[in-house]
Enzyme design. Structure first.
Site, mmCIF file in Angstrom:
data_model
loop_
_atom_site.group_PDB
_atom_site.id
_atom_site.type_symbol
_atom_site.label_atom_id
_atom_site.label_comp_id
_atom_site.label_asym_id
_atom_site.label_seq_id
_atom_site.Cartn_x
_atom_site.Cartn_y
_atom_site.Cartn_z
ATOM 1 C CE LYS A 1 8.219 -61.065 103.255
ATOM 2 N NZ LYS A 1 7.338 -62.107 102.479
ATOM 3 C CB SER A 2 12.351 -61.454 97.302
ATOM 4 O OG SER A 2 10.882 -60.919 97.663
ATOM 5 C CG ASP B 1 5.012 -56.733 98.755
ATOM 6 O OD1 ASP B 1 3.947 -57.345 98.261
ATOM 7 O OD2 ASP B 1 6.116 -57.382 98.655
HETATM 8 C C1 S3P Z 1 7.311 -61.915 96.329
HETATM 9 C C2 S3P Z 1 6.458 -61.525 95.044
HETATM 10 C C3 S3P Z 1 5.393 -60.494 95.350
HETATM 11 C C4 S3P Z 1 5.199 -60.149 96.441
HETATM 12 C C5 S3P Z 1 5.644 -60.948 97.603
HETATM 13 C C6 S3P Z 1 6.975 -61.556 97.483
HETATM 14 C C7 S3P Z 1 8.601 -62.891 95.728
HETATM 15 O O1 S3P Z 1 4.343 -61.495 95.016
HETATM 16 O O2 S3P Z 1 4.098 -59.424 96.821
HETATM 17 O O3 S3P Z 1 5.639 -60.098 99.041
HETATM 18 O O4 S3P Z 1 9.441 -62.976 96.633
HETATM 19 O O5 S3P Z 1 8.458 -63.426 95.007
HETATM 20 P P1 S3P Z 1 3.457 -62.079 93.588
HETATM 21 O O6 S3P Z 1 4.592 -62.682 92.986
HETATM 22 O O7 S3P Z 1 2.518 -63.016 93.928
HETATM 23 O O8 S3P Z 1 3.258 -60.571 93.033
#
Ligand code: S3P
Length: 445
Positions: free
Chosen positions: A20-21, A316
């Protein structure tokens, strides 16, 4: 959705959907690059579709075919003013990262989200972006969305962020592309580094941080060049099947082409410390991102301690780890994870309340939880607050429950936020034959 315990082992192999990221970032960088970015393995989930929608609303031509997404880059300065507010849906990643890009545009924008996203803290991006000269504000003064962003001149800055957050870091780095002068950002612990790796492959002048030295710097001036991207499988999605296989006796599952970037592999390190039988096969690196097939076999587990610098690499996966820990002998202690309270739901509260409904012996703490194992889990009605990770974690708990009655997962359709095919993939492992890969691997000494 009602789920029963599974009577036989889980067997077979699975290609989990794209990360997803990385999927979000591939659209964002593709949109502001020169040329056509081709993305394979893109995650077609509700969150990532919102990112596509935002860039289409700014005039970017995005062609969606079955196996490939083509983003015709508008260049750094080629986005057009949208005619209505940009809707980020449930996606914190969309809202926080796009704010960095929008801060550098010559037109004003408004960002809106659903009721859950409109409760999540945005001050964490408003503060560093304001320090760079951005005109970004929470419209109702609550520090949350809707956000309003006005055109401004950005200046590079030296930013220290108090919490390790890839979303905050990425917002700053994306705005730094539009700033005058260098931006240097330091976080307490290195958070997921997909933005740095992808910016580097698109040709940005960036010096990424490392696990030992979590400081990244970016010098503006280079145009971004379109790339061909193959998104690895999402380790956060693969995690549910690692959990299922570890909780259901005699299970054996091969998860193919999973991203194992060291800033994301905390779940692997924790499960190994708990005694899990995990084997990496076919390891390789492409576009800076490590990937491997992961073979998981049912294992006897023991409790462990999780905290400190490990937390950002598995943030997560904590609801799922808590579910798995009910199977482990002894206590599992999770600390330094107060961030869980500001995710798509308060995940400390929901995880511990739901585990208790299923009969687990668990306590919530101010920054985590303690699970006293092992305890059998029984059927229950699970409250998800439409949080996809809670719904999937407790679907695994339901499969591994010890009584024959069904567990009800409320609002289970929310899994489509990150994994639309989750229940189908889970079903596919229920009566699958052993795959040839697993049979071959078994014959090795
Ligand atoms: C993500 C970063 C994380 C994660 C989120 C996706 C990202 O959040 O919990 O599901 O894609 O950069 P944080 O940056 O707030 O820790």
């Amino acid at each position: 959705m009602k789920l029963s315990r599974i009577n036989g082992p889980l067997k077979g192999e699975l290609n989990v959907p794209g990360d997803k990221s990385i999927s979000h970032r591939s659209i964002m960088l593709g949109a502001i690059a020169e040329g056509v970015t081709e993305i394979r393995g893109f995650l077609k989930s509700a969150d990532c579709i919102h990112t596509i929608g935002c860039f289409k609303a700014m005039g970017v031509d995005i062609e969606e075919e079955e196996d490939v997404i083509r983003v015709k880059g508008a260049g750094l300065r080629g986005l057009a003013a949208p005619s209505s507010p940009l809707d980020c849906g449930n996606s914190g990643t969309t809202m926080r990262l796009i704010s960095g890009i929008l801060s550098g545009q010559a037109f004003p924008t408004r960002l809106i989200g659903d009721s859950s996203l409109s409760r999540r803290p945005m001050k964490r991006i408003i503060s560093p972006l304001t320090a760079m000269g951005a005109l970004i504000s929470s419209e109702n003064g609550s520090g949350c969305a809707p956000l309003s962003i006005k055109p401004s001149e950005l200046k590079g800055a030296d930013i220290h962020i108090p919490i390790a957050s890839a979303q905050v870091k990425s917002a700053v780095l994306l705005s730094a592309l539009y700033a005058e002068g260098e931006t240097v950002l330091t976080e307490p612990v290195l958070s997921r580094n997909h933005t740095e790796l992808m910016l580097s492959s698109f040709g940005a002048d960036i010096s990424p941080g490392s696990l030992d030295s979590p400081t990244v710097s970016l010098r503006p001036g280079n145009m971004l060049k379109a790339q061909s991207i193959t998104v690895p499988g999402d380790i956060s999605s693969a995690a549910y099947f690692l959990g299922a296989a570890l909780m259901v006796p005699e299970s054996e599952v091969l998860l193919k082409n999973v991203g194992i970037n060291p800033t994301r592999d905390g779940i692997i390190r924790v499960l190994k410390a708990m005694g899990a039988d995990l084997t990496f096969l076919n390891e390789k690196t492409a576009a800076g991102e490590r990937r491997a097939d992961i073979l998981v076999r049912y294992s006897e587990l023991k409790g462990t301690e999780i905290g400190g610098s490990l937390i950002p690499s598995l943030i997560d996966e904590i609801p799922l780890i808590a579910v798995i820990a009910t199977r482990a002998e002894g206590d599992t202690v999770i600390r330094d994870a107060a961030e869980l309270k500001v995710k798509e739901s308060d995940r400390i509260k929901l995880t511990t309340e739901n585990l208790r409904r299923m009969g687990a012996d668990v306590e919530a703490t101010s920054d985590g939880m303690v699970i006293h194992g092992p305890t059998p889990l029984h059927h229950a009605v699970i409250e998800t607050a439409k949080d996809h990770r809670i719904a999937m974690s407790f679907s695994i708990a339901a499969l591994a429950s010890s009584d024959a009655r069904q567990t009800e997962i409320k609002d289970a359709a929310c899994v489509s936020i990150s994994y639309p095919g989750f229940f189908g993939d889970l079903d596919s492992l229920k009566d699958s034959p052993l795959s040839p890969h697993i049979l071959v691997h078994r014959q090795e000494p």
